[in-house]
Scaffold this active site. Sequence first.
Site, PDB file in Angstrom:
ATOM      1  N   GLU A 158       1.286  -1.863  41.463  1.00 62.64           N
ATOM      2  CA  GLU A 158       1.865  -2.669  40.395  1.00 62.64           C
ATOM      3  C   GLU A 158       2.822  -1.822  39.574  1.00 62.64           C
ATOM      4  OE1 GLU A 158       0.319  -5.745  36.907  1.00 62.64           O
ATOM      5  OE2 GLU A 158      -0.988  -4.094  37.499  1.00 62.64           O
ATOM      6  N   LYS A 166       2.744 -12.894  39.093  1.00 62.23           N
ATOM      7  CA  LYS A 166       1.371 -12.774  38.608  1.00 62.23           C
ATOM      8  C   LYS A 166       0.943 -14.061  37.907  1.00 62.23           C
ATOM      9  CE  LYS A 166      -1.365  -9.209  36.213  1.00 62.23           C
ATOM     10  NZ  LYS A 166      -1.195  -7.913  35.509  1.00 62.23           N
ATOM     11  N   CYS A 193      -3.230  -7.549  40.350  1.00 65.89           N
ATOM     12  CA  CYS A 193      -4.110  -6.980  39.335  1.00 65.89           C
ATOM     13  C   CYS A 193      -5.117  -7.982  38.763  1.00 65.89           C
ATOM     14  CB  CYS A 193      -3.271  -6.344  38.227  1.00 65.89           C
ATOM     15  SG  CYS A 193      -4.192  -5.159  37.217  1.00 65.89           S
TER      16      CYS A 193
END
Length: 297
Positions: A48, A127, A169
């Site tokens: 990331e 995301k 994440c």
Amino acid sequence: MAHLLKKPLKLALVQLATGADKPANLARARSRVLEASKAGASLIVLPECFNSPYGCQYFPSYAETLQPSPPTKEQSPSFHALSELAVESKSYLLGGSIPEYVETTKKYHNTSLLFSPEGDLLATHRKVHLFDIDIPGKITFRESDVLSPGNKLTLVDIPPYGKIALAICYDIRFPELATIAARKGCFLLLYPGAFNLTTGALHWELQARARAVDNQVYVGLCSPARDMEASYHAWGHSMVVDPNASVMCEAGEKEEIVYAELTGEKIEETRKGIPVYTQRRFDVYPDVSEGRIKFDE
């Protein structure tokens, strides 16, 4: 049962040390990706925010414009660096994530790009779940102060291997994404991520193994290397977990590449031994993979 993974695949996770210099980050990523390619990896993953420091204060200044696609080199040097590197390394290359700015909406996203060995963009994942947490005395962080969420699940076929799922994440904390991806035929869930020293110690390995054991698929987590002089301290410990929830490989805290050999036989063996796929009770509870789902396929 037909193998979800049709051909053995060597996966590499590049736990990259990143700094404030974007061109230097891209050059460092190139060197490590080529190293992984020479070691035989066919799918290589960067962490990331691999092209920038991680933090809300950095997203706007490091953001690149990806639309319309393909962007120019001036709009997105990272896009072109990844595309060229995928060709040079002859690999599928997942560019962890980069900060993205969308001119039409004036919004910022945390965005992952997957390229083919021919340099073609195969998938884009924004995301979906933003990292807004407050653990008193430990850490407070609000991605939503700057970023906007994506609104699609990202599943992509990588011939001749099969289908993989991309997320980033904090997305790993929402098992619905993983369950849907697995039930739609993915053999691997990939999460470039930058957990911190608090949440990493608590849940990094736990979440990886949980998503694997829930869905009997492979899971890969790729972190930046830890830099205690940076404003955000990444956990590190990039890892691959097998369908039986065993950790196949794990990095330490510093820059490192870890490798894992994935096979369809391992998924089949796990599912035959503990056949949850044929034991689910959709007469008692709903199938989360059915109904209205927004996909980017």
